[in-house]
Scaffold this motif. Structure first.
Motif, PDB file in Angstrom:
ATOM      1  N   GLY A   1      37.159  52.583  32.051  1.00  0.00           N
ATOM      2  CA  GLY A   1      36.838  51.196  32.349  1.00  0.00           C
ATOM      3  C   GLY A   1      37.135  50.388  31.104  1.00  0.00           C
TER       4      GLY A   1
ATOM      5  N   ASP B   1      38.964  50.768  37.846  1.00  0.00           N
ATOM      6  CA  ASP B   1      38.827  49.584  38.691  1.00  0.00           C
ATOM      7  C   ASP B   1      40.015  48.659  38.475  1.00  0.00           C
ATOM      8  OD1 ASP B   1      38.079  47.854  36.333  1.00  0.00           O
ATOM      9  OD2 ASP B   1      36.304  49.130  36.369  1.00  0.00           O
TER      10      ASP B   1
ATOM     11  N   GLN C   1      32.047  45.384  39.470  1.00  0.00           N
ATOM     12  CA  GLN C   1      33.327  45.958  39.864  1.00  0.00           C
ATOM     13  C   GLN C   1      33.143  47.189  40.747  1.00  0.00           C
ATOM     14  OE1 GLN C   1      34.944  46.475  35.956  1.00  0.00           O
ATOM     15  NE2 GLN C   1      35.139  44.272  35.625  1.00  0.00           N
TER      16      GLN C   1
ATOM     17  N   LYS D   1      31.074  45.793  34.832  1.00  0.00           N
ATOM     18  CA  LYS D   1      31.411  47.089  35.443  1.00  0.00           C
ATOM     19  C   LYS D   1      30.514  47.380  36.646  1.00  0.00           C
ATOM     20  CE  LYS D   1      28.558  49.731  32.154  1.00  0.00           C
ATOM     21  NZ  LYS D   1      28.600  50.667  31.006  1.00  0.00           N
TER      22      LYS D   1
ATOM     23  N   SER E   1      33.378  53.744  29.702  1.00  0.00           N
ATOM     24  CA  SER E   1      33.733  52.453  29.095  1.00  0.00           C
ATOM     25  C   SER E   1      33.912  52.641  27.595  1.00  0.00           C
ATOM     26  CB  SER E   1      32.643  51.422  29.385  1.00  0.00           C
ATOM     27  OG  SER E   1      32.442  51.257  30.762  1.00  0.00           O
TER      28      SER E   1
ATOM     29  N   SER F   1      40.144  46.458  35.257  1.00  0.00           N
ATOM     30  CA  SER F   1      40.673  47.111  34.058  1.00  0.00           C
ATOM     31  C   SER F   1      42.195  47.118  34.083  1.00  0.00           C
ATOM     32  CB  SER F   1      40.146  48.540  33.968  1.00  0.00           C
ATOM     33  OG  SER F   1      38.748  48.561  33.770  1.00  0.00           O
TER      34      SER F   1
END
Length: 392
Positions: free
Chosen positions: A125, A152, A329, A326, A91, A155
């Motif tokens: 992410g 994901d 997700q 996240k 991330s 994103s």
């Protein structure tokens, strides 16, 4: 095979590396492993150069060249002498933890372009991005990238909203889904039975546990998030309720050296009578050692995203406590939902869900194993795409 067979390509890797956060180190290890496999299959050689917060440690840990991520002259030299930049995974482009992350990682991508090098986005992410001023800069960097992959669909949706063409975005699993848990000769993992010592994990060891009727190991990953620590207080109450319903051995797994060890001790001190069954694992520097720690668990209850990804990688049943989108997700990709959040946690519900998994793990496997197998299979896609592109 083309005329460039056997050629060596240099790729710079940019991420949150060298800070001994097990999740981010696992991302790096996974990317290095996947790139090595893809390059070998393509008949070429890759030489990674990692931008690290601790270059000496990173070089020793992974056997790669590393330069300090904040020394602009060294970074620029590495990029000029490279064949491209990989940004990710993890991330990186988010402003929840501060304002510096997005400008730094976009700045590295811009520096690579100024050096005339292609940029590749590896299973990132995206978000949360709370400040709209960042959106056009993210869109520009990703439109100019030679390859874009995110971990994901959420994103991907954000990038499409920012103006990145949908056809240019690959949705792939987190790289750690493809990390093997091999044990090199002489490598050991700290024994959960003793809190020290060593063992090499094997299927026979797990069967021996069952024969001896030892309590199942429940891995626990916690981190500090709320200032008042009410989330950790609720987690402690839920774990105590679990220990009251089912005989277990609680093994706390610190994914971030220092901070997670402190958070684990905080929870352990609040377990009441269940504290007798709790222990703290070492904060392993090698992500594959932590992966094998997780592999010995009958259940993993985690706040850290990569604790859950490690569990999925090892086909260990898991329950997620969400502090960030996240987490949700990733769980959605398994067809699961968080058992609670840092804002709200029904301790009895969580303990009951844990007991049901411990009593009937096959039900969890029937629900999740197919999704896990699919994620593992797809985890190597970005490395294959990047190798194909640099050969051209």
């Amino acid at each position: 095979m083309t005329g460039n067979a056997g050629k060596t390509y240099r790729l710079v890797l940019s991420g949150f590396y060298g800070f001994r956060n097990s999740g981010d180190e696992a991302v790096l290890k996974s990317i290095l492993t996947a790139l090595d496999e893809a390059a070998d299959h393509a008949g070429i050689k890759l030489k990674p150069i990692v931008l690290s917060g601790d270059p000496e440690w990173t070089s020793k840990q992974y056997g790669v060249e590393a330069v300090h991520r904040m020394k602009l002259r060294d970074v620029r030299r590495a990029l000029k002498n490279s064949d491209g930049l990989i940004s990710g995974g993890g991330s990186l482009l988010q402003d929840a933890t501060g304002l510096g992350s997005i400008p730094y990682y976009l700045g590295i991508m811009a520096l690579a372009r100024w050096c005339g090098k292609p940029t590749f986005v590896y299973a990132q992410g995206i978000g949360p991005v709370n400040r709209k001023m960042f959106e056009p800069f993210i869109a520009r960097a990703f439109r100019k990238a030679a390859y874009v992959s995110v971990r994901d669909e959420e994103s991907a949706t954000l990038l499409r909203r920012y103006g990145v063409p949908p056809a240019r975005i690959d949705v792939v699993p987190d790289p750690v889904m493809g990390l093997p848990a091999w044990a090199a000769a002489g490598e050991d993992v700290a024994s959960p039975a003793s809190g020290g010592g060593s063992y090499v994990e094997s299927a026979s060891a797990k069967r021996a546990d069952l024969v001896e009727d030892t309590p199942p190991v429940v891995g626990v990953s916690v981190r500090f998030w709320r200032g008042d620590r009410a989330d950790l207080d609720r987690a402690a109450a839920a774990l105590e309720a679990l220990a009251g319903r089912h005989r277990v051995r609680l093994r706390f797994l610190p994914f971030h050296r220092g901070a997670d060890e402190d958070a684990s001790r905080y929870v352990m001190e609040r377990l009441g009578s269940a504290g007798a069954s709790a222990e703290l694992a070492p904060a392993h520097d090698d992500p594959q050692q932590m992966l094998r720690e997780v592999g010995r668990c009958a259940l993993l209850i985690g706040m850290r995203l990569h604790s859950l990804i490690y569990a999925a990688n090892q086909n260990v049943p898991l329950l997620g406590l969400s502090y960030d989108p996240k987490i949700d997700q990733f769980l959605q990709r398994l067809g699961q939902r968080a058992v609670g959040t840092t804002e709200e946690l029904d301790t009895e519900y969580m303990s009951q869900q844990a007991v049901e998994i411990l009593r009937d793990p096959e039900r969890w496997h029937q629900a999740c194993d197919a999704a896990i197998a699919r994620l593992k299979k797809e985890a190597g896609k970005p490395s294959k795409q990047i190798v194909s592109l640099i050969r051209k």
